[in-house]
Design an enzyme around this catalytic site. Structure first.
Site, PDB file in Angstrom:
ATOM      1  N   HIS A 105     -10.574  -3.153  -1.225  1.00 21.38           N
ATOM      2  CA  HIS A 105     -11.616  -2.455  -0.039  1.00 21.38           C
ATOM      3  C   HIS A 105     -12.650  -1.697  -0.699  1.00 21.38           C
ATOM      4  O   HIS A 105     -12.195  -0.835  -1.716  1.00 21.38           O
ATOM      5  CB  HIS A 105     -10.741  -1.744   0.727  1.00 21.38           C
ATOM      6  CG  HIS A 105      -9.812  -2.452   1.735  1.00 21.38           C
ATOM      7  ND1 HIS A 105     -10.084  -3.119   2.967  1.00 21.38           N
ATOM      8  CD2 HIS A 105      -8.504  -2.896   1.260  1.00 21.38           C
ATOM      9  CE1 HIS A 105      -9.144  -3.648   3.258  1.00 21.38           C
ATOM     10  NE2 HIS A 105      -7.982  -3.618   2.393  1.00 21.38           N
TER      11      HIS A 105
ATOM     12  N   TYR B  90      -0.209  -9.941   0.789  1.00 21.16           N
ATOM     13  CA  TYR B  90       0.630  -9.181   1.414  1.00 21.16           C
ATOM     14  C   TYR B  90       0.653  -9.751   2.957  1.00 21.16           C
ATOM     15  O   TYR B  90      -0.402 -10.307   3.250  1.00 21.16           O
ATOM     16  CB  TYR B  90       0.639  -7.692   1.501  1.00 21.16           C
ATOM     17  CG  TYR B  90      -1.010  -7.168   2.039  1.00 21.16           C
ATOM     18  CD1 TYR B  90      -1.047  -7.128   3.700  1.00 21.16           C
ATOM     19  CD2 TYR B  90      -1.886  -6.821   1.133  1.00 21.16           C
ATOM     20  CE1 TYR B  90      -2.321  -6.681   3.949  1.00 21.16           C
ATOM     21  CE2 TYR B  90      -3.227  -6.172   1.672  1.00 21.16           C
ATOM     22  CZ  TYR B  90      -3.363  -6.174   2.977  1.00 21.16           C
ATOM     23  OH  TYR B  90      -4.452  -5.695   3.648  1.00 21.16           O
TER      24      TYR B  90
ATOM     25  N   HIS C  26      -7.195  -8.642  -2.424  1.00 18.95           N
ATOM     26  CA  HIS C  26      -8.515  -8.002  -1.990  1.00 18.95           C
ATOM     27  C   HIS C  26      -8.486  -6.506  -2.383  1.00 18.95           C
ATOM     28  O   HIS C  26      -7.536  -5.919  -2.650  1.00 18.95           O
ATOM     29  CB  HIS C  26      -8.942  -8.147  -0.672  1.00 18.95           C
ATOM     30  CG  HIS C  26      -8.008  -7.597   0.181  1.00 18.95           C
ATOM     31  ND1 HIS C  26      -6.955  -8.132   0.704  1.00 18.95           N
ATOM     32  CD2 HIS C  26      -8.167  -6.297   0.744  1.00 18.95           C
ATOM     33  CE1 HIS C  26      -6.221  -7.475   1.395  1.00 18.95           C
ATOM     34  NE2 HIS C  26      -6.924  -6.239   1.531  1.00 18.95           N
TER      35      HIS C  26
ATOM     36  N   TYR D  78       0.819  -1.161  -0.015  1.00 20.90           N
ATOM     37  CA  TYR D  78      -0.033   0.012   0.017  1.00 20.90           C
ATOM     38  C   TYR D  78       0.841   1.269  -0.139  1.00 20.90           C
ATOM     39  O   TYR D  78       2.144   0.952   0.548  1.00 20.90           O
ATOM     40  CB  TYR D  78      -0.800  -0.013   1.244  1.00 20.90           C
ATOM     41  CG  TYR D  78      -1.947  -0.917   1.311  1.00 20.90           C
ATOM     42  CD1 TYR D  78      -3.139  -0.617   0.842  1.00 20.90           C
ATOM     43  CD2 TYR D  78      -1.948  -2.129   1.934  1.00 20.90           C
ATOM     44  CE1 TYR D  78      -4.155  -1.334   0.722  1.00 20.90           C
ATOM     45  CE2 TYR D  78      -3.388  -2.843   1.927  1.00 20.90           C
ATOM     46  CZ  TYR D  78      -4.252  -2.475   1.298  1.00 20.90           C
ATOM     47  OH  TYR D  78      -5.300  -3.284   1.315  1.00 20.90           O
TER      48      TYR D  78
ATOM     49  N   ARG E  69      -2.711 -12.038   3.470  1.00 23.65           N
ATOM     50  CA  ARG E  69      -4.201 -11.565   3.335  1.00 23.65           C
ATOM     51  C   ARG E  69      -4.064 -12.145   1.603  1.00 23.65           C
ATOM     52  O   ARG E  69      -3.311 -11.793   0.991  1.00 23.65           O
ATOM     53  CB  ARG E  69      -4.236 -10.136   3.360  1.00 23.65           C
ATOM     54  CG  ARG E  69      -4.294  -9.546   4.423  1.00 23.65           C
ATOM     55  CD  ARG E  69      -5.445  -9.782   5.528  1.00 23.65           C
ATOM     56  NE  ARG E  69      -6.705 -10.227   4.988  1.00 23.65           N
ATOM     57  CZ  ARG E  69      -7.680  -9.588   4.502  1.00 23.65           C
ATOM     58  NH1 ARG E  69      -7.644  -8.362   4.329  1.00 23.65           N
ATOM     59  NH2 ARG E  69      -8.804 -10.152   3.910  1.00 23.65           N
TER      60      ARG E  69
HETATM   61 FE   LIG Z   1      -6.125  -4.394   2.739  1.00 25.89          FE
END
Ligand SMILES: [Fe+2]
Length: 236
Positions: free
Chosen positions: A159, A144, A157, A105, A154
Site C-alpha cells: 500500500h 493473504y 501488494h 499484517y 489478495r
Molecule cells: Fe493489503
C-alpha cells in the site's frame, strides 16, 4: 492567488467507489453524489509534512530498531513521482504499509493463521528527492486470504500513500508485483476497469536496482494526474 486548474481524469483510470465485487464497498461507498466544497486557506496551507522528522532508517523496513532483521526475500522498491506533465514531484511524503513474508499484517484485526515476524512492522516512509525519486528496502509481502468471497486471496501488494503539502492532498494506491497469478481473481485489482490503467499499478523488475548477493529490485513510478495517472483509491 489564482487556483491551479487541473485536467480531470477521463473516468476510466480510477476505480468506482462502488465496486460490488469488492464486497465492503457496498457499505463503504457513498449513496449520494458528493458535495464539492471549495478549498479555503485552511485546506491549502496545511502542515508541512516530514522535514526533520523522516529519517533514512524509516525507509528500511528490514531492520528493526535494535538490529533485528526481518524474515523473507529482501527487495528494493523505488521509483519517481511525477505530475501529469511529467515533472518530478519533490518533497512528497511517501508512506508504505504491507503484510510480512507470510502474508500477515501486524494489526489487531488481522486474523490470518500465518506467523508474525517480531522484526517486521511493515510500515515505512520517506520523502521524494529533488528529482521526485523515492526508495525503500523491504521484504516481499506474501499473498493473504481476505474473506471477500470463498477462497479469496489478495495478490502480493504494498500500500502506498502520497501527501502533497497539506492533509487534503493525499493519494492512496497499491503496488503489485509482475505476473502475479492472482490478478485475474482479485476484485480490487479488477475494480480498475481499464487494462492499461491496471498495468500502471504493477511494478517492473529492475535489474539495475538489485543489490548483488543481497536484494532484488523493483521499479514503481507514480503519476499523480491525467490520462496516464496511477489508479488511486482516493481521487485526485
Ligand atoms: Fe493489503
Amino acid at each position: 492567488m489564482t487556483p491551479a486548474v487541473y485536467r480531470r481524469d477521463d473516468g476510466t483510470v480510477h476505480p468506482p467507489l462502488l465496486s460490488p465485487g469488492y464486497r465492503s464497498t457496498i457499505l463503504r461507498a457513498p449513496s449520494q453524489a458528493p458535495v464539492l466544497l471549495p478549498h479555503t486557506l485552511t485546506e491549502l496551507t496545511g502542515p508541512v509534512l516530514g522535514e526533520g522528522r523522516v529519517t533514512a532508517a524509516d525507509a528500511d523496513l528490514t531492520v528493526r530498531a535494535g538490529g533485528g532483521e526481518a524474515q523473507g526475500q529482501r527487495i528494493v522498491v523505488h521509483g519517481r513521482v511525477r505530475d501529469e506533465n511529467g515533472r518530478p514531484v519533490p518533497n512528497s511524503l511517501v508512506e508504505v504499509w504491507q503484510a510480512n513474508a507470510a502474508g500477515r499484517y501486524l494489526h489487531k484485526w488481522d486474523r490470518h493463521d500465518a506467523p508474525l515476524d517480531p522484526n517486521f512492522t511493515g510500515v515505512g516512509r520517506c520523502l521524494t528527492d529533488a528529482s521526485g525519486h523515492y526508495r525503500f528496502v523491504t521484504i516481499k509481502p506474501g499473498a493473504y486470504p481476505w474473506g471477500n468471497h470463498a477462497n479469496a486471496w489478495r495478490p502480493a501488494h504494498i500500500h502506498f500513500s502520497l501527501f502533497g503539502r497539506a492533509f487534503t492532498q493525499r493519494l492512496v494506491t497499491q503496488m503489485y508485483f509482475p505476473d502475479d497469478p492472482l490478478f485475474g481473481y482479485d476484485p480490487i485489482v479488477n475494480s480498475v476497469r481499464d487494462e492499461r490503467a491496471r498495468q500502471r499499478m504493477v511494478a517492473a523488475f529492475d535489474l539495475a536496482a538489485t543489490v548483488d548477493e543481497w536484494a532484488l529490485g523493483f521499479r514503481f513510478d507514480i503519476v499523480l494526474r491525467g490520462t496516464e495517472a496511477t489508479p488511486m483509491e482516493t481521487r485526485p
